[in-house]
Design a protein around this motif. Structure first.
Motif, short mmCIF file in Angstrom:
data_model
loop_
_atom_site.label_atom_id
_atom_site.label_comp_id
_atom_site.label_asym_id
_atom_site.label_seq_id
_atom_site.Cartn_x
_atom_site.Cartn_y
_atom_site.Cartn_z
N MET A 1 -2.52 1.66 -14.71
CA MET A 1 -3.32 0.82 -14.74
C MET A 1 -4.02 0.50 -13.40
O MET A 1 -5.38 0.29 -13.32
CB MET A 1 -3.06 -0.64 -15.38
N GLU A 2 -3.25 0.39 -12.31
CA GLU A 2 -3.89 0.19 -11.20
C GLU A 2 -4.60 1.41 -10.67
O GLU A 2 -5.72 1.30 -10.09
CB GLU A 2 -2.77 0.13 -9.94
N LEU A 3 -4.46 2.72 -11.01
CA LEU A 3 -5.10 4.10 -10.84
C LEU A 3 -6.43 3.58 -11.16
O LEU A 3 -7.45 4.09 -10.84
CB LEU A 3 -4.50 4.95 -11.28
N ILE A 4 -6.59 3.21 -12.62
CA ILE A 4 -7.86 3.14 -13.09
C ILE A 4 -8.93 2.01 -12.38
O ILE A 4 -9.81 2.08 -12.24
CB ILE A 4 -7.84 2.71 -14.72
N ILE A 5 -8.13 0.78 -11.97
CA ILE A 5 -8.82 -0.09 -11.43
C ILE A 5 -9.36 0.09 -10.20
O ILE A 5 -10.71 0.15 -9.91
CB ILE A 5 -8.03 -1.19 -11.29
N TRP A 6 -8.49 0.83 -9.32
CA TRP A 6 -8.83 1.41 -7.78
C TRP A 6 -9.88 2.50 -8.11
O TRP A 6 -11.01 2.51 -7.37
CB TRP A 6 -7.61 2.05 -7.22
N GLY A 7 -9.77 3.32 -8.91
CA GLY A 7 -10.79 4.54 -9.29
C GLY A 7 -12.17 4.04 -9.67
O GLY A 7 -13.10 4.33 -8.95
N ILE A 8 -12.28 2.95 -10.39
CA ILE A 8 -13.59 2.43 -10.76
C ILE A 8 -14.09 1.62 -9.68
O ILE A 8 -15.10 1.70 -9.45
CB ILE A 8 -13.11 1.23 -12.09
N LEU A 9 -13.20 0.87 -8.98
CA LEU A 9 -13.86 0.26 -7.67
C LEU A 9 -14.51 1.06 -6.81
O LEU A 9 -15.43 0.88 -6.35
CB LEU A 9 -12.59 -0.85 -7.27
N CYS A 10 -13.67 2.10 -6.56
CA CYS A 10 -14.11 3.45 -5.62
C CYS A 10 -15.22 3.72 -5.99
O CYS A 10 -16.48 3.81 -5.02
CB CYS A 10 -12.92 4.41 -5.63
N ALA A 35 -6.14 2.91 -1.52
CA ALA A 35 -5.26 2.13 -2.44
C ALA A 35 -4.91 2.94 -3.55
O ALA A 35 -3.78 2.93 -4.21
CB ALA A 35 -5.94 0.83 -2.47
N PHE A 36 -5.92 3.94 -4.06
CA PHE A 36 -5.80 4.74 -5.13
C PHE A 36 -4.71 5.79 -4.86
O PHE A 36 -4.03 5.96 -5.78
CB PHE A 36 -7.11 5.49 -5.60
N PHE A 37 -4.93 6.25 -3.81
CA PHE A 37 -3.96 7.31 -3.44
C PHE A 37 -2.41 6.83 -3.20
O PHE A 37 -1.40 7.03 -3.73
CB PHE A 37 -4.17 8.05 -2.21
N THR A 38 -2.43 5.46 -2.79
CA THR A 38 -1.09 4.81 -2.62
C THR A 38 -0.54 4.46 -4.10
O THR A 38 0.47 4.59 -4.21
CB THR A 38 -1.27 3.54 -1.95
N ALA A 39 -1.59 4.11 -4.95
CA ALA A 39 -0.79 3.94 -6.30
C ALA A 39 -0.47 5.24 -6.87
O ALA A 39 0.64 5.16 -7.82
CB ALA A 39 -1.94 3.33 -7.30
N LEU A 40 -1.12 6.28 -6.45
CA LEU A 40 -0.95 7.69 -7.27
C LEU A 40 0.48 8.06 -6.71
O LEU A 40 1.11 8.67 -7.34
CB LEU A 40 -2.04 8.70 -6.75
N PHE A 41 0.88 7.90 -5.45
CA PHE A 41 2.17 8.18 -4.98
C PHE A 41 3.21 7.23 -5.16
O PHE A 41 4.24 7.21 -4.50
CB PHE A 41 1.94 8.65 -3.58
N VAL A 51 -2.77 -1.51 1.95
CA VAL A 51 -3.56 -0.65 2.23
C VAL A 51 -4.84 -0.55 2.13
O VAL A 51 -5.76 -0.41 3.45
CB VAL A 51 -2.82 0.91 1.51
N PHE A 52 -5.46 -1.21 1.01
CA PHE A 52 -6.98 -1.43 0.93
C PHE A 52 -7.57 -2.39 2.14
O PHE A 52 -8.43 -2.23 2.79
CB PHE A 52 -6.93 -2.09 -0.44
N ILE A 53 -6.87 -3.43 2.37
CA ILE A 53 -7.10 -4.50 3.21
C ILE A 53 -7.04 -3.75 4.70
O ILE A 53 -8.20 -3.81 5.49
CB ILE A 53 -6.46 -5.73 3.30
N VAL A 54 -6.18 -3.15 5.22
CA VAL A 54 -5.99 -2.40 6.53
C VAL A 54 -6.95 -1.36 6.68
O VAL A 54 -7.69 -1.35 7.76
CB VAL A 54 -4.50 -2.11 6.61
N VAL A 55 -7.17 -0.50 5.67
CA VAL A 55 -8.01 0.56 5.74
C VAL A 55 -9.38 0.23 6.27
O VAL A 55 -10.29 0.43 6.93
CB VAL A 55 -7.74 1.69 4.70
N SER A 56 -9.78 -0.98 5.01
CA SER A 56 -11.16 -1.50 4.97
C SER A 56 -11.26 -2.21 6.35
O SER A 56 -12.54 -1.77 7.01
CB SER A 56 -11.28 -2.64 3.87
N ALA A 57 -10.66 -2.95 6.70
CA ALA A 57 -10.90 -3.74 7.95
C ALA A 57 -10.91 -2.78 9.08
O ALA A 57 -11.63 -2.97 10.03
CB ALA A 57 -9.75 -4.83 8.19
N ALA A 58 -10.02 -1.91 9.23
CA ALA A 58 -10.01 -1.00 10.48
C ALA A 58 -11.30 -0.15 10.57
O ALA A 58 -11.91 0.06 11.43
CB ALA A 58 -8.80 -0.11 10.31
#
Length: 151
Positions: A1-10, A35-41, A51-58
């Protein structure tokens, strides 16, 4: 389910960025992709959010100031801006009290307004000091030292 949410958000964030080109949602789009790839793995929801917060903020902190520097100051003078400092001829007396005044520059008639609020008679050569919309802000071509400006 998280994959779908992250994919749609992306997808939503990248489409929003493509439509606005404002460099606002691009970083969050990359963050959601990460975050999608984090969920995928197999990463858990907490890891995905981190991962979403750190990558976005960085990305936001590291690239936005650099990109803003590149984008600022790339304005080009318009044709009207090129007329500033040039001369025009008064066609209709510039009279602030009556609200009248017209000048011609390169065959184009403009509304003319005196820079210092003084009346300027018909036929006077004036220097364009500013342009505000469709108005020329003008001053007589004679300087205060009574030296003629070359027009």
């Amino acid at each position: 389910m998280e994959l779908i949410i992250w994919g749609i958000l992306c997808v939503i964030l990248f489409v929003a960025e493509a439509m606005t080109c404002q460099l606002i949602s691009i970083w969050f789009g990359v963050g959601s992709l990460s975050a999608f790839f984090t969920a995928l793995f197999g990463g858990g929801l907490t890891a995905q959010l981190i991962v979403f917060i750190v990558v976005s903020a960085a990305l936001l902190l590291l690239t936005r100031p650099f990109l803003k520097k590149l984008m600022v100051g790339k304005t080009e003078a318009t044709n009207a801006d090129l007329d500033i400092g040039e001369c025009a001829i008064i066609l209709e007396e510039v009279d602030p009290a009556a609200g009248t005044g017209r000048a011609r520059r390169n065959g184009i008639d403009w509304i003319a307004v005196s820079e210092n609020g003084a009346r300027i008679p018909v036929g006077t050569t004036v220097v364009i000091k500013q342009i505000q919309g469709a108005k020329l802000i003008v001053a007589p071509a004679e300087s205060q030292t009574n030296q003629k400006q070359t027009c």
